[in-house]
Write a protein that holds these residues in place. Structure first.
Motif, mmCIF file in Angstrom:
data_model
loop_
_atom_site.group_PDB
_atom_site.id
_atom_site.type_symbol
_atom_site.label_atom_id
_atom_site.label_comp_id
_atom_site.label_asym_id
_atom_site.label_seq_id
_atom_site.Cartn_x
_atom_site.Cartn_y
_atom_site.Cartn_z
ATOM 1 N N ARG A 23 0.842 -1.299 -0.025
ATOM 2 C CA ARG A 23 -0.018 -0.133 -0.050
ATOM 3 C C ARG A 23 0.906 1.323 -0.031
ATOM 4 O O ARG A 23 1.091 1.914 -1.069
ATOM 5 N N ASP A 24 1.345 1.586 1.109
ATOM 6 C CA ASP A 24 2.313 2.838 1.192
ATOM 7 C C ASP A 24 3.559 2.634 0.120
ATOM 8 O O ASP A 24 4.038 3.662 -0.499
ATOM 9 N N HIS A 55 3.962 4.666 12.572
ATOM 10 C CA HIS A 55 3.934 4.559 11.162
ATOM 11 C C HIS A 55 4.838 5.880 10.868
ATOM 12 O O HIS A 55 4.460 7.014 10.893
ATOM 13 N N HIS A 60 7.687 8.023 8.575
ATOM 14 C CA HIS A 60 8.428 8.251 7.067
ATOM 15 C C HIS A 60 9.885 8.711 7.172
ATOM 16 O O HIS A 60 10.338 9.331 8.280
ATOM 17 N N ASN A 107 9.358 4.743 3.939
ATOM 18 C CA ASN A 107 8.911 4.393 5.375
ATOM 19 C C ASN A 107 9.930 3.543 6.281
ATOM 20 O O ASN A 107 10.813 3.135 5.709
HETATM 21 ZN ZN ZN Z 1 2.487 6.716 5.314
#
Ligand code: ZN
Ligand code: KIV
Length: 382
Positions: free
Chosen positions: A12-13, A201, A203, A237
């Motif tokens: 997804r990301d 989560h 980055h 990520n």
């Molecule tokens: Zn993200």
């Protein structure tokens, strides 16, 4: 020992990065490997974003044996309905819904007020809860969100039924102390927090995604959202292999994951090849040089005892062995070691002579390989 759940968002990301788009067959191959690797949650896509993503979430839902399957939504009812439809065949499904909570997002993205954001967050979680028990809420840009408001949002969504609270550092802005302190603040100030799992989560815009995620779990989070090779939006990520091995190499933290680390190198290669995203050679854990030693002093140490210059046994992450790379910076110990590996046992005098010849060749060539060694030995007339 407590377990930190690994929430993988490679599909997804990670996959939303330009150039990383995968066809549906490849997504299924990677999903199967991630399930085998032992991820606790697999975020399979953003179902409303395209028919392809919907199908990926639907197909992966049918395929997963152990991992929970998760679909992303905005705090929009239609998104949630579509995600629920895509997830309906999963043995264990999770909806991941949320909204931006920083003043920046509230003002410029939503042209709204904090109160309106709070209402939308609660309504989304309640709607998602009508489909599944397991609901994760993300407070987008939590890294730059005022802690008092963030705590208010968290409290309200827990009341509405959220079981996991994702605190994304969406822009990769936080320092580890700051991100850890945010988790601590939420643990201490959100009523009902014991009913939910806090999730990191992060980055990597400042290269701190891994450090921030580790700080997050040190202060109470029990889920890390990450991707294989750290792929993802902009600078990426948190890298799955890094957080898994950090927790494993530091047992005094009393935290571990269920990841089968011996699969890490293989899956890193699979993702890199499928997405045509090369792994930088000096990437921690899975880079081509992560277990390669090239300076004479290090080579001598590793040949005597591997852990003089290695904190991880390469076999633990699926790399067959450490490598001793021969360059003009290598010493006699490395040359003797590599020569012996291909059948040449050199005594001290022979080694001195071969080494002089080796340096002449090594100054001309970036790296000396096994084929060069017999030629060097022959040219040194021993
Ligand atoms: Zn993200
Ligand atoms: O970085 C982020 O904030 C996200 C959310 C959509 C979870 O990816």
């Amino acid at each position: 020992m407590e377990y930190v759940e690994i929430f993988d968002t490679t599909l997804r990301d990670g996959e939303q990065v330009p150039g990383c788009k995968l066809d549906s067959k490849t997504k299924l191959i990677i999903a199967e490997q991630l399930d085998e690797l032992g991820v606790d949650v697999l975020e399979a896509g953003f179902p409303i974003s395209s028919p392809g993503d919907f199908k990926a979430v639907e197909d992966i839902s049918k395929l997963m044996k152990n991992a929970r399957v998760c679909g992303l939504t905005r705090a929009v009812m239609k998104d949630i309905d579509v995600a629920a439809e895509a997830l309906k065949s999963a043995k264990r499904a999770r909806i991941h819904t949320g909204i931006g909570t920083s003043d920046n997002h509230i003002k410029y993205k939503f042209n709204a007020t904090r109160e309106q954001i709070l209402e939308r967050a609660v309504a989304a979680v309640k709607h998602a809860k009508s489909y599944f028990e397991d609901i994760e809420f993300y407070a987008e840009d939590a890294g730059r969100t005022d802690n008092v408001f963030l705590a208010q949002v968290c409290e309200a969504v827990i009341k509405a039924g959220a079981t996991v609270l994702n605190i994304p550092d969406t822009t990769g802005y936080c320092l580890p102390e700051e991100y850890g302190a945010k988790m601590k603040y939420l643990k201490e100030n959100v009523k009902g927090i014991e009913k939910a799992r806090l999730s990191c989560h992060c980055h990597n815009d400042l290269g701190l995604a891994t450090a921030n995620s580790i700080a997050g779990v040190q202060y109470g989070a029990r889920q890390i959202e990450c991707t294989i090779n750290g792929i993802g939006e902009r600078a990426g990520n948190t890298s799955l292999e890094e957080v898994v091995m950090i927790l494993r190499q530091h047992p005094y933290l009393n935290l571990d994951t269920r990841i089968k680390s011996q699969m890490l190198f293989g899956i890193s290669q699979l993702v890199s090849e499928s997405m045509a995203m090369p792994v930088q050679p000096n990437k921690a854990i899975v880079g081509a040089n992560a277990f390669a030693h090239s300076s004479g002093i290090h080579q001598d140490g590793v040949i005597k005892k591997r852990d003089t210059y290695e904190i991880i046994d390469p076999k633990d992450v699926g790399v067959t062995q450490s490598s001793i790379v021969l360059t003009a910076r290598s010493g006699r110990a490395a040359l003797a070691y590599r020569a012996k590996n291909i059948g040449y046992e050199l005594d001290k005098l022979q080694l001195d002579k071969v080494y002089q010849q080796f340096l002449l060749v090594a100054d001309q060539k970036k790296e000396i390989n096994d084929d060069d060694i017999p030629k060097i030995i022959k040219a040194s007339n021993i």
